[in-house]
Structure formats: structure tokens, C-alpha cells
Scaffold this motif. Structure first.
Motif, PDB file in Angstrom:
ATOM      1  N   GLU A 363       0.739  -1.199   0.041  1.00 26.73           N
ATOM      2  CA  GLU A 363       0.032  -0.060  -0.024  1.00 26.73           C
ATOM      3  C   GLU A 363       0.988   1.136  -0.109  1.00 26.73           C
ATOM      4  N   VAL A 364       0.119   2.467  -0.188  1.00 28.08           N
ATOM      5  CA  VAL A 364       0.736   3.595  -0.212  1.00 28.08           C
ATOM      6  C   VAL A 364       0.923   4.107   1.180  1.00 28.08           C
ATOM      7  N   ASP A 365       2.006   4.902   1.760  1.00 25.01           N
ATOM      8  CA  ASP A 365       2.196   5.499   2.882  1.00 25.01           C
ATOM      9  C   ASP A 365       1.743   6.828   2.872  1.00 25.01           C
ATOM     10  N   PRO A 366       0.462   7.246   3.585  1.00 29.00           N
ATOM     11  CA  PRO A 366      -0.147   8.580   3.187  1.00 29.00           C
ATOM     12  C   PRO A 366       0.491   9.670   4.145  1.00 29.00           C
ATOM     13  N   THR A 367       1.440   9.399   4.707  1.00 35.62           N
ATOM     14  CA  THR A 367       1.890  10.348   5.712  1.00 35.62           C
ATOM     15  C   THR A 367       2.219  11.602   4.960  1.00 35.62           C
ATOM     16  N   PRO A 368       3.240  11.706   3.791  1.00 31.75           N
ATOM     17  CA  PRO A 368       3.453  12.961   3.380  1.00 31.75           C
ATOM     18  C   PRO A 368       2.155  13.841   2.976  1.00 31.75           C
ATOM     19  N   HIS A 477      -9.893  16.596  -1.796  1.00 24.10           N
ATOM     20  CA  HIS A 477      -9.495  15.585  -0.719  1.00 24.10           C
ATOM     21  C   HIS A 477      -9.933  14.135  -1.357  1.00 24.10           C
ATOM     22  N   LEU A 478     -11.081  14.196  -1.542  1.00 19.59           N
ATOM     23  CA  LEU A 478     -11.636  12.818  -1.849  1.00 19.59           C
ATOM     24  C   LEU A 478     -11.111  12.284  -3.153  1.00 19.59           C
ATOM     25  N   PHE A 479     -10.769  13.187  -4.353  1.00 14.20           N
ATOM     26  CA  PHE A 479     -10.349  12.720  -5.389  1.00 14.20           C
ATOM     27  C   PHE A 479      -9.038  12.626  -5.407  1.00 14.20           C
ATOM     28  N   THR A 480      -8.110  13.091  -4.617  1.00 16.41           N
ATOM     29  CA  THR A 480      -7.245  12.635  -4.284  1.00 16.41           C
ATOM     30  C   THR A 480      -7.003  11.145  -3.906  1.00 16.41           C
ATOM     31  N   GLY A 481      -7.708  10.764  -2.862  1.00 21.09           N
ATOM     32  CA  GLY A 481      -7.832   9.544  -2.040  1.00 21.09           C
ATOM     33  C   GLY A 481      -8.039   8.477  -3.161  1.00 21.09           C
ATOM     34  N   TYR A 482      -9.212   8.623  -3.957  1.00 25.25           N
ATOM     35  CA  TYR A 482      -9.748   7.733  -4.838  1.00 25.25           C
ATOM     36  C   TYR A 482      -8.609   7.432  -5.893  1.00 25.25           C
ATOM     37  N   THR A 483      -7.852   8.644  -6.412  1.00 23.31           N
ATOM     38  CA  THR A 483      -6.812   8.341  -7.148  1.00 23.31           C
ATOM     39  C   THR A 483      -5.676   7.401  -6.699  1.00 23.31           C
ATOM     40  N   GLY A 485      -6.043   5.280  -4.444  1.00 26.33           N
ATOM     41  CA  GLY A 485      -6.591   3.976  -4.509  1.00 26.33           C
ATOM     42  C   GLY A 485      -6.495   3.254  -5.897  1.00 26.33           C
ATOM     43  N   PHE A 486      -6.875   3.972  -6.873  1.00 29.68           N
ATOM     44  CA  PHE A 486      -6.861   3.603  -8.299  1.00 29.68           C
ATOM     45  C   PHE A 486      -5.472   2.962  -8.696  1.00 29.68           C
ATOM     46  N   VAL A 487      -4.520   3.825  -8.339  1.00 32.46           N
ATOM     47  CA  VAL A 487      -3.129   3.381  -8.940  1.00 32.46           C
ATOM     48  C   VAL A 487      -2.495   2.228  -8.054  1.00 32.46           C
ATOM     49  N   VAL A 488      -2.934   2.165  -6.702  1.00 38.64           N
ATOM     50  CA  VAL A 488      -2.413   1.175  -5.604  1.00 38.64           C
ATOM     51  C   VAL A 488      -2.976  -0.261  -6.285  1.00 38.64           C
ATOM     52  N   LYS A 489      -4.514  -0.247  -6.471  1.00 34.73           N
ATOM     53  CA  LYS A 489      -5.084  -1.552  -6.784  1.00 34.73           C
ATOM     54  C   LYS A 489      -4.792  -1.973  -8.062  1.00 34.73           C
ATOM     55  N   PHE A 637      -9.411   4.690   0.375  1.00 31.80           N
ATOM     56  CA  PHE A 637      -8.023   4.021  -0.326  1.00 31.80           C
ATOM     57  C   PHE A 637      -7.239   3.045   0.800  1.00 31.80           C
ATOM     58  N   TYR A 638      -7.408   3.400   1.892  1.00 29.87           N
ATOM     59  CA  TYR A 638      -6.369   3.017   2.909  1.00 29.87           C
ATOM     60  C   TYR A 638      -6.859   1.850   3.813  1.00 29.87           C
TER      61      TYR A 638
END
Length: 665
Positions: A363-368, A477-483, A485-489, A637-638
């Protein structure tokens, strides 16, 4: 950045004679998370007698530490110590094996333990005696209303004397039954005592059993008469003198304990830490496999630590070790421990990610991302230049004082410091300086009743602008999260989830933006339609027959999630509103000119009220900004289902080991 630290699997087999030194090296290095070794032809390892002694001595020394700590003279403290704590000096111990360490501990205990235990026993004995005397004094105070020689109250020859108390309503029935049972062979003296009745009962010894059963029936509480001669009032003074003497003895004993604390506390604390770390080392022994000559360990290791750890292992074993470092397999993904890897500026924000849960290895680390969004949301909700300045000053002092410790206080203060920067910026954009206090001062200075600081909007007078801005930020904010999630999946091979669970909402959000900006209605309708179709297909694929119900539920769930960002506006308005109320109250009181009471009280109300408002609104901003990360953003996404990296690491506050692997002689 955005990905956890790369991990590798470490496998080591070497001779048993290197076990203690190797475990000690790994414990001090703190770079390997030791895992249970699969055992087929070998057997599990177990703590030897020295490790068992370490566990026992750890408990013994902990008790000595607790006793000495209670009598240790402390210095410092206060506000300065809170902001700028002192770093404790560390004493170095040259480690030559656990056998030598245990002998050193035994030598120390043979000297210190008898002295400490003697004073501890003395204090305990005096305190017990003080409690006994206090109980005796309480009893004599109760008996002082009786003008009777105390020795008579303890008589137990032919005539038996019993002293005690009974509830007032039970007195009459008790006396009647005593007279009846003893055929009048009873003498009773009574005195009122609070809500009970004090009784002295004299009966023949032969009536003992009958009298006792009646007393028990009426809940008679016996009183043990203190030793001594004379009347209760006379004996009371004697016991008070004894109590004063015991208190003096106790003070002398406590001074001795303070002397021992000064002499031994730091040393006891030092050996306690050494023993606790040995006990911690022993806890991994059952994870190892061993034969008569060799032992094996496995664990996870961050890739950057590999050269240092391998060099240490080879140095300790003289090269007599099988070492295998391999990449994790696909089947081990869920089992890989997660160590977050971020640039220095974002590292303290890892605390916020870890509070929710670390990412899986794939998964992606969302910290940054949350380093920015959390701070920005905090600033948007607090939205006041002066509030941000106050929070920033406090946070900056804590960051400076705790930087060398890199502890929880430092990390929390660091996040607040960045949040205060955004608060100051948002305060400038919305022209808020202690609410409208800045405008009031400006109007007073310029004489212009319409003067005010520059702002893009007044949050109280134009709430719809603030609401629109908050909802727009929420969509981004939501669009960033869904994007993400799309890349990770997609990268992890879950293309179906990427298309139906992520891309569908990305298209819907794009369509909403196009509708809101009126850029192209036809294009917006087309994109919205594609998004809805993908969403509906995904519901059917994931939920089968329940899709018809869940389509409506999940769509309006998304709407609810989006509307949650309205809390950005709500808290911004609350901050401005509370500040304005404080300013109004200050102005009302200020107009009282009698003996300057109005201005003095006004200053108190203003300073106290604004500090309270800063604290309460900062708390609200902290909580709600976290909620927007954990519930709304992470929900796109997380998972946070990763296992945190917990290395085999020594805890060192007052001690430091000198090892051969580190260059010790």
C-alpha cells in the motif's frame, strides 16, 4: 516517500557459544525484528539459569527502586522543565557476557540490598506501630466518657467484662434479652456515642456462650481495650506521647532513607535497566531453534541496515556463520513488518498515521499527504492569526526543548507548529485577529468606523462562500484518495477494484466539478453517466442480489462523506463567533469607568477568554482534522492493516553498553 521501507528476510545459523554476544549486539543495534524460526529437526531454545536469574533480579531491584524513588530528593520541574527537560546522563557498562553481568549485579546487591531492606523494614515497622497507636487513641477517645479504670474493662476472671457499641434502636431489645438469658446476672453501663451507644457489659463467665450469641444477634461491635493502667483520659495522654515519639522515629528513619536514595538510587536504577534488558533478551529465546552445537534465528530487516548488521554478525562470529538475506515472497506480503520511510520534514507526522494503523507492504504510505492536509484543515478550522501565533509559540518552545529526545511530545508539537503556520495564513486571508478585535483596534486608531484588515471574505458575514470553499476542498481531498486507491489497486493486479471502486468515483467527482463550474454540461453529463454505470456494475459484481439496495445506500453515503467537509466551515465560524462574543463582553465591561474597574476587568475577560477560546477551538480543530483524515480520506483507499515494525531493541535511559562489536576492548 509514499512507500514503506524495503524489508528483507534475515536468516542466521551459527555456533551456540556466540549466542549471548550476538543477541546482545542485535538488541543494542535495534534493527532486526526477530520472528519465530520454523523447527523441523531442531528444538526450541529456552532461557538458561543466568537469564532466569536476570528476570528474578529485575523484580528484586525494581522493588528497591520504587522504595528509594519515594525518598529521592527532586530538583527542577515546573514550566521550564516541561518545555526544556534535562537529558539524563548515561553510565557505560562494559559487557563481557551475561555471566559476568549477573556476578556484578550480585556483588552490588550483596552490598546495597541489606542496607536498603533494613531501613525499609524499620520504616514499615514504625508505620505499623503508628497505626496501632492511632487505633488505640481512637478507642480511648471513645472510652473517655467512662470514668472507669481501664484494667477493669479487660477483666476476664470469674466475672467477664465486654466493651463495645450497638446501634441505638437495638439497645432496648439487647438489654431485655441479656437480663432474661442471665436471669438478671448482668451489669451494664451505657454512654451515647454519635449514632451508637457505648456499652460496658459485666456477666458471669459461665454465661459466656449465651451472652455472645445475643450480642452477635444484635450486631454488637466489640472494642479491644488498649494496654495500660489508669482511666481512659489519663491513658490517652500517654498514648499521644507515644505517638509523638514514633513520629520522631519515623522522621529519623526517613532521613536515613533519603541518605540511601542519594547514595544508591542512580546505581540501583542503572542495574535495574541492565536486568530489564536481559529479561527482554530472554523473551526471544523461545523463537530460536537450536541443536547441541548451533542455533538459528530469523527476522525482518530494513534494507539500508543490511550492511551494518551483517558486518556486526561476521565480527562477532569471526565469520563462522551461515547468513542468508533474501527478498520477501508474494505469500509473505501480509506478514512483512512495516517501517515508515519519509523525509525528515514529514517524519513527525508518522505519529498520526500510526495512530490509525500502518499501511500494508503493498500500500501507499499517506504520511506526506496528511502532513499537508491535516495542517491545512487545522488552520482552516482555527482561522485566526493571533490564535495561530499563540499555538505556534508554545509548539516552537516544545519542539526546541524536546528535539533531542524525539519523543511523543516533540512529534505532537511539531505537527502543531506546522498547523499554526496554516492557522496564521488562514487568519490573514479571513482578516481574523482575536476575531474582530483587530478591526476594533484599527477603527479606534484611524477613527474610521468602517476600517478593517484586508481579507478575501468575512467568515461570519459570508458563510456561503466559506461553505462552498470547504466543499470544494472536500472534493479535492476525496479525489486525491480515490486516485491513490486506483493506482495502488491497478499496480497490485486488482484491475476490477480499480475500475469499479475507484475510477467510478473519480469520474463522478470530475462531473460534479464540471456541473458546479458550468464548464460543459454535455461533457459533465457524459462523465457522470460513465461513472454511475461503473459504480452500478461494481455494486452488482461485489454484492449480487443486494446491489439494488446498496447502490442507493452507497451513493448517498458518498454524499454524506462529502458533506462532512462542511465541518471546516462550522468550526471556522465557531472560532470567529466565540472570539466576537468575548470582544463584545470586554467592550461592555470596559465602559464602566468607576475606579478603572471596567478596563481592569475587561483586560482579564479579554485575555482569559481568548486563551480559553484558543485552547478549546484548537482541541476541536485537532479532533475534527484527524476525523477528516481517518474517516473520509482513508475510507477512499487506505486499510491501515499493516503490522508495525517492532525491532528487537534495548531500552536505554540511564545505561549504555560497550560491546566488542562496536569496538570495545
Amino acid at each position: 516517500m509514499f512507500r514503506p521501507e524495503e524489508m528483507v528476510k534475515l536468516e542466521v545459523i551459527t555456533l551456540n557459544r556466540y549466542k549471548d554476544e550476538l543477541l546482545t549486539y542485535l538488541h543494542e543495534a535495534g534493527a532486526v525484528e526477530i520472528r519465530e524460526t520454523e523447527v523441523r529437526i531442531a528444538q526450541r531454545d529456552a532461557p538458561n539459569e543466568y537469564y532466569r536469574k536476570a528476570a528474578s533480579y529485575s523484580i528484586t531491584i525494581s522493588r528497591l527502586t520504587e522504595f528509594l524513588k519515594a525518598y529521592k530528593r527532586t530538583s527542577g520541574g515546573g514550566i521550564k522543565e516541561f518545555f526544556f527537560p534535562r537529558e539524563r546522563p548515561k553510565r557505560t557498562y562494559r559487557y563481557e557476557g551475561i555471566e559476568k553481568l549477573i556476578k556484578d549485579v550480585e556483588t552490588f546487591l550483596s552490598k546495597a540490598e541489606p542496607e536498603i531492606k533494613a531501613v525499609e523494614s524499620r520504616i514499615s515497622s514504625i508505620q505499623t506501630e503508628i497505626e496501632r497507636i492511632r487505633e488505640a487513641i481512637a478507642t480511648l477517645e471513645m472510652l473517655s466518657s467512662l470514668d472507669i479504670e481501664v484494667s477493669y474493662l479487660r477483666h476476664s476472671g470469674l466475672v467477664e467484662v465486654t466493651v463495645g457499641s450497638v446501634e441505638r434502636p437495638r439497645l432496648k431489645g439487647l438489654l431485655e434479652e441479656l437480663k432474661k438469658a442471665t436471669e438478671g446476672r448482668v451489669a451494664v453501663v451505657t454512654r451515647d456515642f454519635k449514632d451508637r451507644v457505648l456499652m460496658v457489659i459485666a456477666t458471669l463467665r459461665r454465661d459466656h456462650d449465651r451472652v455472645n450469641s445475643i450480642l452477635a444477634k444484635h450486631s454488637f461491635e466489640r472494642i479491644e481495650v488498649p494496654e495500660g493502667k489508669g482511666k481512659p483520659s489519663e491513658l490517652l495522654r500517654e498514648y499521644e506521647r507515644k505517638l509523638d515519639g514514633k513520629f520522631k522515629e519515623l522522621e529519623d528513619a526517613k532521613r536515613d532513607a533519603e541518605g540511601l536514595a542519594e547514595k544508591y538510587y542512580e546505581e540501583v536504577r542503572f542495574y535495574q535497566e541492565l536486568m530489564e534488558n536481559e529479561r527482554d533478551k530472554a523473551s526471544v529465546l523461545p523463537m530460536l531453534a537450536r541443536t547441541n552445537m548451533t542455533f538459528a534465528l530469523t527476522g525482518w530487516l530494513p534494507r539500508p541496515e543490511v550492511p551494518r548488521v551483517l558486518e556486526g554478525i561476521k565480527r562477532i562470529t569471526g565469520g563462522k556463520a551461515y547468513i542468508n538475506v533474501r527478498e520477501p515472497t508474494r505469500e509473505e506480503i501480509e506478514d512483512i513488518p512495516i517501517k515508515l520511510k519519509n523525509p525528515k520534514w514529514a517524519r513527525p507526522f508518522e505519529m498520526l498515521t500510526e495512530m490509525y494503523g500502518v499501511p500494508r507492504y503493498d500500500e501507499v504510505d499517506p504520511t506526506p499527504i496528511i502532513a499537508f492536509t491535516y495542517s491545512f484543515f487545522f488552520g482552516f478550522m482555527l482561522t485566526d492569526f493571533m490564535y495561530g501565533l499563540i499555538v505556534g509559540i508554545v509548539a516552537a518552545l516544545l519542539v526546541k526543548g524536546h528535539r533531542k529526545f524525539n519523543d511523543g511530545t516533540y512529534k505532537f508539537a511539531y505537527t502543531l507548529l506546522w498547523s499554526s503556520v496554516f492557522t496564521i495564513l488562514m487568519g490573514i486571508l479571513f482578516g481574523s485577529y482575536f476575531g474582530n478585535a483587530g478591526d476594533i483596534v484599527l477603527q479606534y486608531i484611524t477613527g474610521n468606523p468602517n476600517a478593517h484588515f484586508w481579507r478575501i471574505a468575512d467568515s461570519l458575514r459570508d458563510p456561503m462562500f466559506v461553505l462552498t470553499l470547504a466543499l470544494a476542498i472536500g472534493l479535492a481531498h476525496l479525489f486525491t484518495g480515490y486516485t491513490i486507491g486506483f493506482v495502488v489497486k491497478w499496480k497490485n493486479g486488482d484491475k476490477k477494484g480499480a475500475l469499479f471502486d475507484q475510477l467510478s468515483w473519480m469520474l463522478i467527482i470530475i462531473a460534479i466539478v464540471l456541473f458546479a463550474t458550468k464548464t460543459s454540461t454535455l461533457l459533465a453529463e457524459a462523465i457522470f453517466g460513465v461513472g454511475i454505470i461503473l459504480f452500478a456494475i461494481g455494486e452488482v459484481v461485489n454484492n449480487g442480489g443486494l446491489a439494488a439496495l446498496l447502490i442507493i445506500s452507497d451513493f448517498f453515503g458518498f454524499i454524506g462523506t462529502w458533506l462532512s467537509y462542511a465541518r471546516l466551515m462550522a468550526l471556522a465560524l465557531a472560532t470567529s463567533g466565540i472570539a466576537m462574543v468575548i470582544n463584545v463582553l470586554t467592550g461592555m465591561v470596559w465602559s464602566i469607568k468607576f475606579l478603572y474597574i471596567g478596563p481592569l476587568v475587561g483586560i482579564i475577560i479579554f485575555i482569559g477568554g481568548q486563551l480559553f477560546s484558543t485552547a478549546i477551538n484548537a482541541l476541536g480543530a485537532f479532533v475534527h482534522s484527524l476525523r477528516l483524515q481517518y474517516v473520509e480520506f482513508f475510507g477512499t483507499f487506505y486499510s491501515g492493516d499493516g503490522k508495525p515494525f517492532t525491532p528487537f531493541r534495548a531500552k536505554r535511559e540511564v545505561s549504555k553498553l560497550e560491546l566488542k562489536a562496536d569496538g570495545g576492548v
